[in-house]
Design an enzyme around this catalytic site. Structure first.
Site: not given
Ligand code: IMP
Ligand code: MG
Length: 182
Positions: A106, A110, A138, A159
């Site tokens: 992946e 998030d 994250k 981001f």
């Protein structure tokens, strides 16, 4: 998204967070990790599209044990109050994973929702083993308690774009990871 000029496009690339060399070094280690775990049983590296196609491309060339490559695309939908969602497979694997060792590859974890659902779905198909490798993590953004077996980089709540990750489908082809600037 429609950039009129290259200058306009580049103005949104804030700063480099992870260089191409740092990524390459981390991927070499990740390949060694895969080599150290698997040998001889059917192994499939499953890339979750689109974000992980660059990572998978470089990672698979650092793996020396026999392996197949598979692709799937998934989108998860949620009601605002519900953290576990319905995963919608927009493109499924073309191979049967029953009895195989599977590594999900992946780009980023998030909220954790997508992988949480994909792991449940693939586990229901009876793999011999299932592990998750992510390029980026994250953890500050997590909504679903989900942990990768192997994460190459932990990043703050920025981001990010590049190396497969997009903003509005652009920037996937940047050779490094950058912070996106509004
Ligand atoms: P999730 O929230 O863990 O389910 O992640 C869903 C997807 O959101 C990831 O696989 C990425 O495709 C995308 N995503 C999350 N954070 C970022 C980011 O910082 N840049 C680009 N895409 C992201
Ligand atoms: Mg993704």
């Amino acid at each position: 998204m429609n950039y009129k000029t290259k200058e306009e496009y580049e103005a949104h690339i804030n700063r480099e967070l992870i260089s191409a060399d740092e990524i390459a070094a981390a991927i070499a280690k990740a390949g060694e990790y895969i080599d150290s775990i698997y040998d001889g049983t059917p192994l499939i590296l499953v890339s979750i599209l689109k974000g992980s196609f660059v990572f998978l491309g470089d990672l698979c060339r650092r793996v020396t044990v026999p392996c197949e490559i598979g692709f799937m695309a998934a989108k998860s939908y949620y009601e605002s109050t519900n953290s576990s969602g319905i995963v919608n497979i927009t493109m499924d694997l073309h191979q049967d994973i029953k009895g195989c060792d599977v590594v999900i590859v992946e780009d980023i974890i998030d909220t954790g929702r997508t992988l949480n659902d994909v792991v449940k779905l693939l586990n229901a198909r009876g793999p011999r083993s299932l592990r998750v490798m992510t390029l980026l993590d994250k953890p500050e953004r997590r909504i679903v308690d989900f942990k990768a077996d192997y994460s190459l980089f932990t990043i703050p709540d920025y981001f990010v774009i590049g190396y497969g990750l997009d903003y509005g489908e652009y920037y996937r082809n940047l050779p490094y990871i950058a912070e996106y600037k509004e």
